[in-house]
Design a protein around this motif. Structure first.
Motif, PDB file in Angstrom:
ATOM      1  N   MET A   1       0.942  -1.120  -0.094  1.00  0.00           N
ATOM      2  CA  MET A   1       0.019   0.135   0.055  1.00  0.00           C
ATOM      3  C   MET A   1       0.953   1.264  -0.088  1.00  0.00           C
ATOM      4  SD  MET A   1      -3.115  -0.806   2.324  1.00  0.00           S
ATOM      5  CE  MET A   1      -4.438  -0.881   0.919  1.00  0.00           C
ATOM      6  N   ILE A   2       0.647   2.045  -0.785  1.00  0.00           N
ATOM      7  CA  ILE A   2       1.430   3.481  -1.023  1.00  0.00           C
ATOM      8  C   ILE A   2       0.209   4.641  -0.808  1.00  0.00           C
ATOM      9  CG2 ILE A   2       3.144   2.442  -2.380  1.00  0.00           C
ATOM     10  CD1 ILE A   2       1.873   3.936  -4.753  1.00  0.00           C
ATOM     11  N   GLU A   3       0.734   5.938  -0.605  1.00  0.00           N
ATOM     12  CA  GLU A   3       0.152   7.029  -0.396  1.00  0.00           C
ATOM     13  C   GLU A   3       0.819   8.103  -0.716  1.00  0.00           C
ATOM     14  OE1 GLU A   3      -1.460   7.927   3.422  1.00  0.00           O
ATOM     15  OE2 GLU A   3       0.723   8.136   4.094  1.00  0.00           O
ATOM     16  N   PRO A   4       0.455   9.222  -1.377  1.00  0.00           N
ATOM     17  CA  PRO A   4       0.805  10.270  -1.694  1.00  0.00           C
ATOM     18  C   PRO A   4       1.698  11.013  -0.719  1.00  0.00           C
ATOM     19  CG  PRO A   4      -1.325  10.521  -2.309  1.00  0.00           C
ATOM     20  CD  PRO A   4      -1.216   9.281  -1.587  1.00  0.00           C
ATOM     21  N   ALA A   5       2.894  11.461  -0.696  1.00  0.00           N
ATOM     22  CA  ALA A   5       3.708  12.081   0.158  1.00  0.00           C
ATOM     23  C   ALA A   5       4.533  13.239  -0.267  1.00  0.00           C
ATOM     24  CB  ALA A   5       4.629  11.229   0.818  1.00  0.00           C
ATOM     25  N   SER A   6       4.996  14.152   0.143  1.00  0.00           N
ATOM     26  CA  SER A   6       5.689  15.183  -0.129  1.00  0.00           C
ATOM     27  C   SER A   6       7.009  14.589  -0.996  1.00  0.00           C
ATOM     28  CB  SER A   6       6.353  16.143   0.931  1.00  0.00           C
ATOM     29  OG  SER A   6       7.154  15.714   1.620  1.00  0.00           O
ATOM     30  N   LEU A  40      -8.560  -3.623   3.434  1.00  0.00           N
ATOM     31  CA  LEU A  40      -9.388  -2.577   2.799  1.00  0.00           C
ATOM     32  C   LEU A  40     -10.098  -1.846   3.992  1.00  0.00           C
ATOM     33  CD1 LEU A  40     -11.096  -4.344  -0.131  1.00  0.00           C
ATOM     34  CD2 LEU A  40      -9.201  -2.701  -0.363  1.00  0.00           C
ATOM     35  N   GLU A  41     -10.646  -2.542   4.888  1.00  0.00           N
ATOM     36  CA  GLU A  41     -11.179  -2.038   6.048  1.00  0.00           C
ATOM     37  C   GLU A  41     -10.185  -1.068   6.748  1.00  0.00           C
ATOM     38  OE1 GLU A  41     -13.249  -3.385  10.082  1.00  0.00           O
ATOM     39  OE2 GLU A  41     -13.655  -4.545   8.207  1.00  0.00           O
ATOM     40  N   ALA A  42      -8.963  -1.398   7.105  1.00  0.00           N
ATOM     41  CA  ALA A  42      -7.971  -0.972   7.839  1.00  0.00           C
ATOM     42  C   ALA A  42      -7.571   0.483   7.067  1.00  0.00           C
ATOM     43  CB  ALA A  42      -6.834  -1.811   8.115  1.00  0.00           C
ATOM     44  N   HIS A  43      -7.351   0.427   5.859  1.00  0.00           N
ATOM     45  CA  HIS A  43      -6.680   1.358   5.207  1.00  0.00           C
ATOM     46  C   HIS A  43      -7.777   2.398   4.195  1.00  0.00           C
ATOM     47  CE1 HIS A  43      -2.785   0.149   6.457  1.00  0.00           C
ATOM     48  NE2 HIS A  43      -3.053  -0.954   6.119  1.00  0.00           N
ATOM     49  N   ALA A  44      -8.822   1.856   3.890  1.00  0.00           N
ATOM     50  CA  ALA A  44      -9.746   2.555   3.057  1.00  0.00           C
ATOM     51  C   ALA A  44      -9.200   3.033   1.851  1.00  0.00           C
ATOM     52  CB  ALA A  44     -10.618   3.621   3.860  1.00  0.00           C
ATOM     53  N   PRO A  45      -8.398   2.251   1.134  1.00  0.00           N
ATOM     54  CA  PRO A  45      -7.829   3.087  -0.162  1.00  0.00           C
ATOM     55  C   PRO A  45      -9.113   3.327  -1.233  1.00  0.00           C
ATOM     56  CG  PRO A  45      -8.085   0.639  -0.444  1.00  0.00           C
ATOM     57  CD  PRO A  45      -8.246   1.098   0.987  1.00  0.00           C
ATOM     58  N   ASP A 128       6.382  -6.791  -6.913  1.00  0.00           N
ATOM     59  CA  ASP A 128       5.575  -6.875  -8.038  1.00  0.00           C
ATOM     60  C   ASP A 128       4.480  -6.037  -7.521  1.00  0.00           C
ATOM     61  OD1 ASP A 128       7.243  -8.402  -9.546  1.00  0.00           O
ATOM     62  OD2 ASP A 128       6.121 -10.183  -9.516  1.00  0.00           O
ATOM     63  N   ALA A 129       4.043  -6.197  -6.606  1.00  0.00           N
ATOM     64  CA  ALA A 129       2.695  -5.501  -5.902  1.00  0.00           C
ATOM     65  C   ALA A 129       3.026  -3.782  -5.872  1.00  0.00           C
ATOM     66  CB  ALA A 129       2.273  -5.967  -4.325  1.00  0.00           C
ATOM     67  N   LEU A 130       4.208  -3.550  -5.124  1.00  0.00           N
ATOM     68  CA  LEU A 130       4.543  -2.267  -5.216  1.00  0.00           C
ATOM     69  C   LEU A 130       4.758  -1.552  -6.461  1.00  0.00           C
ATOM     70  CD1 LEU A 130       7.074  -2.415  -2.249  1.00  0.00           C
ATOM     71  CD2 LEU A 130       4.655  -1.197  -2.221  1.00  0.00           C
ATOM     72  N   ALA A 131       5.181  -2.313  -7.588  1.00  0.00           N
ATOM     73  CA  ALA A 131       5.412  -1.734  -9.009  1.00  0.00           C
ATOM     74  C   ALA A 131       3.943  -1.661  -9.426  1.00  0.00           C
ATOM     75  CB  ALA A 131       6.093  -2.723  -9.818  1.00  0.00           C
ATOM     76  N   LEU A 132       3.113  -2.448  -9.061  1.00  0.00           N
ATOM     77  CA  LEU A 132       1.730  -2.375  -9.546  1.00  0.00           C
ATOM     78  C   LEU A 132       0.886  -1.013  -9.039  1.00  0.00           C
ATOM     79  CD1 LEU A 132       0.338  -5.781  -9.574  1.00  0.00           C
ATOM     80  CD2 LEU A 132       0.128  -4.483 -11.260  1.00  0.00           C
ATOM     81  N   ALA A 133       1.302  -0.927  -7.587  1.00  0.00           N
ATOM     82  CA  ALA A 133       0.687   0.349  -6.780  1.00  0.00           C
ATOM     83  C   ALA A 133       1.346   1.482  -7.627  1.00  0.00           C
ATOM     84  CB  ALA A 133       0.827   0.211  -5.456  1.00  0.00           C
ATOM     85  N   LEU A 134       2.629   1.478  -7.836  1.00  0.00           N
ATOM     86  CA  LEU A 134       3.192   2.790  -8.429  1.00  0.00           C
ATOM     87  C   LEU A 134       2.546   3.006  -9.765  1.00  0.00           C
ATOM     88  CD1 LEU A 134       6.876   2.230  -7.425  1.00  0.00           C
ATOM     89  CD2 LEU A 134       5.541   4.315  -6.687  1.00  0.00           C
ATOM     90  N   THR A 135       2.647   2.145 -10.474  1.00  0.00           N
ATOM     91  CA  THR A 135       2.030   2.222 -11.842  1.00  0.00           C
ATOM     92  C   THR A 135       0.689   2.950 -11.969  1.00  0.00           C
ATOM     93  OG1 THR A 135       3.515   0.625 -12.644  1.00  0.00           O
ATOM     94  CG2 THR A 135       1.611   1.280 -14.283  1.00  0.00           C
ATOM     95  N   GLY A 136      -0.136   1.977 -11.064  1.00  0.00           N
ATOM     96  CA  GLY A 136      -1.570   2.528 -10.828  1.00  0.00           C
ATOM     97  C   GLY A 136      -1.711   4.017 -10.465  1.00  0.00           C
TER      98      GLY A 136
END
Length: 145
Positions: A1-6, A40-45, A128-136
């Motif tokens: 899981m990733i989120e926007p950051a400065s 999904l419940e914990a992070h509500a992406p 692979d999952a982090l690459a998917l998250a970054l690309t998405g």
């Protein structure tokens, strides 16, 4: 899981929802479903990025088993009101390494560099999952830098 950051994105967490090979299929997909629901419940992406199903004709059983997992992941996302974005493996590799034929090792190194991680993401499924998250994230309008 990733989120926007400065200055780009931050990793909230990563890992693998593991199941034992000796469990029946229905038990394994139930564990996957429960694990995804908890995340999904914990992070509500706002979005869940999923790899398009890739198969080699030599391994049709693998594709069928992966389809079960993808199905419960999509179901969990739908029930949580989370949009699903499916991306082709080559598209993700191209986005993070500049080569659609990149090796798993190249993906790991690119993800480490892009996310400024101290160590290589491991196992390769995490990379692979982090690459998917970054690309998405990028495809949905986010800025990586």
């Amino acid at each position: 899981m990733i989120e926007p950051a400065s200055g780009g994105v931050a990793v909230l967490g990563s890992g693998v929802i593991a199941t034992r090979a000796d469990l029946p299929l229905e038990a394994r997909i139930h564990l996957i479903y429960d694990g995804v629901c908890r995340l999904l419940e914990a992070h509500a992406p706002t979005a869940l990025v999923l790899e398009d199903l890739y198969t080699e004709y030599r391994f049709p059983r693998t594709a069928l088993l992966m389809a079960h997992a993808r199905g419960v992941i999509c179901l969990a996302a739908r029930q949580s009101g989370v949009a699903v974005l499916a991306l082709a493996p080559a598209e993700v590799k191209r986005a993070v390494t500049a080569s659609g034929a990149a090796s798993k090792h190249q993906v790991q190194h690119s993800v480490q560099r892009l996310l400024k991680l101290a160590a290589l993401p491991a196992p390769s499924h995490v990379a692979d999952a982090l690459a998917l998250a970054l690309t998405g994230f990028s495809r949905l309008g986010g800025r990586l830098t």
